[in-house]
Enzyme design. Sequence first.
Site, PDB file in Angstrom:
ATOM      1  N   GLU A  17      -2.321 -16.204   8.540  1.00 42.02           N
ATOM      2  CA  GLU A  17      -3.463 -15.466   9.081  1.00 42.02           C
ATOM      3  C   GLU A  17      -4.586 -15.246   8.075  1.00 42.02           C
ATOM      4  O   GLU A  17      -5.738 -15.055   8.457  1.00 42.02           O
ATOM      5  CB  GLU A  17      -3.008 -14.125   9.643  1.00 42.02           C
ATOM      6  N   GLY A  65       0.811  -1.216   0.000  1.00 46.40           N
ATOM      7  CA  GLY A  65       0.000   0.000   0.000  1.00 46.40           C
ATOM      8  C   GLY A  65       0.841   1.260   0.000  1.00 46.40           C
ATOM      9  O   GLY A  65       0.528   2.239  -0.691  1.00 46.40           O
ATOM     10  N   TYR A  77       3.516 -10.424  16.795  1.00 45.61           N
ATOM     11  CA  TYR A  77       4.143  -9.171  17.222  1.00 45.61           C
ATOM     12  C   TYR A  77       5.573  -9.390  17.710  1.00 45.61           C
ATOM     13  O   TYR A  77       6.387  -8.465  17.658  1.00 45.61           O
ATOM     14  CB  TYR A  77       3.278  -8.487  18.286  1.00 45.61           C
ATOM     15  N   ILE A 136       7.161  -8.160   5.634  1.00 43.32           N
ATOM     16  CA  ILE A 136       7.604  -9.509   5.956  1.00 43.32           C
ATOM     17  C   ILE A 136       6.742 -10.549   5.256  1.00 43.32           C
ATOM     18  O   ILE A 136       7.137 -11.711   5.164  1.00 43.32           O
ATOM     19  CB  ILE A 136       7.629  -9.761   7.477  1.00 43.32           C
ATOM     20  N   ASP A 137       5.569 -10.153   4.748  1.00 40.89           N
ATOM     21  CA  ASP A 137       4.730 -11.096   4.002  1.00 40.89           C
ATOM     22  C   ASP A 137       5.353 -11.467   2.659  1.00 40.89           C
ATOM     23  O   ASP A 137       4.954 -12.450   2.039  1.00 40.89           O
ATOM     24  CB  ASP A 137       3.348 -10.495   3.742  1.00 40.89           C
TER      25      ASP A 137
END
Length: 452
Positions: free
Chosen positions: A305, A177, A363, A205-206
């Site tokens: 996720e 984004g 996290y 990190i994705d």
Amino acid sequence: MVNQNSGITVISNNAMLDSATSHVEANNHVTDFLLEDVPHLSDYIPDLPIVVHKNSPGGTLFRRAGPAQKVYFDSEEVYACVVTCGGLCPGLNTVIRELVCGLYHMYGVQKVLGIGGGYRGFYSRNTVPLSPKIVNDIHKRGGTILGTSYGGHDTSKIVDSIQDRGINQVYILGGFGTQNEAAMIFEEIRKRGLKVAVVGIPKTIDNDIPVIDKSIGFDTAVEEAQRAINSAHVEAESAENGIGVVKLMGRCSGFIAMYATLASRDVDCCLIPESPFYLDGPGGLLEFIEKRLREQGHMVIVIAEGAGQELIPSNDTSNKNKPDASSDDLFQDVGLWLSQKIKDHFARNTKKTINLKYIDPTYMIRAIPSNASDNVFCTLLAQSAVHGAMAGYTGFTVGPVNGRNCYIPFHLINEGQKRVVITDRMWARLLSSTTQPSFVNPQHITEEAKVE
């Protein structure tokens, strides 16, 4: 000459590039390529090496990153700024450090400004001067010394601030984004005719930014995910009918889950957004869990996720993450949902008592410093970004393409998110490692056959 190696074409200094026709001419041999060059603030600079992106028909050329023969900015005139946007990621501080030190030590730039709190820091006057002394040891810390946030993007306000301050180099660290918003800033700057270089540095990190091989923080995330998987394996192996469920990052792309599973070898099942699964019935996930517990008495499941979100009822709010002013769109907590479904299944349909442990290290992984591999990678990207901006290039993201650092135009980076290809060899390697089924629903196969 044109040097080809492992599907990568490097055009050396004695080759001639005709940007108008997108032909490469070397030794009287002409080859058709699609040249995806980046915009420039001045005239064409010749004799720079280029690599080819092998995945496009006919080949796509990108400009090779690195020092240029001509420098477009006078070091004394440069006023650079650095901003970090979006979520935390290992390596942010390393990139900030290397941008500042690269500008100071390689080009003698003395004025670098840190924009605090993401994009809104441009117009809220939240800034801090940066120097090699200030950033000297920040690479040893997690997070970002500048602060970050989601949202706050207002193209007009941001460019007004850049223009008012006299900034002429903008370095933007962020994910998918953020890079899209960086393109808007570049377009507005070009519209106003400002001598300002806008450079993106991919941070997620994705690992879901297209075109590039990987982005900063990914290697660290995969390595740190091993700790969670190892803990889940120890818990599962130490209990009767033990099941360890680990939820990892990956909203639309399952790269971390896939690579962490392959690296661990302790995982029995990996679930990612790109590979749908179903719970009940023959060939379903619950049947596979029963089978694995019979065979070895314990099991470890890794789930991204974004996997299985379509299976969770929209009115089920018990597993929804709490709203956060600095978060992406809310996703259901698929790890909690899946854990409860497994418990309910065994309580209802079998006499077996299971011991299930659920671990969510999200996290913890985001907040750690980058590892050695990522530190080196961050240095390469930061220095490449500085070289590109000083040479006058703008409107690009820097990243590795087929192992070579390149300047990639914003419009290609923003075409869509990169996803795991489940017909590719890497996913096949994972299936071989876990020996899990494909979880293709027979009902879907029947429905597709009827349509055909």
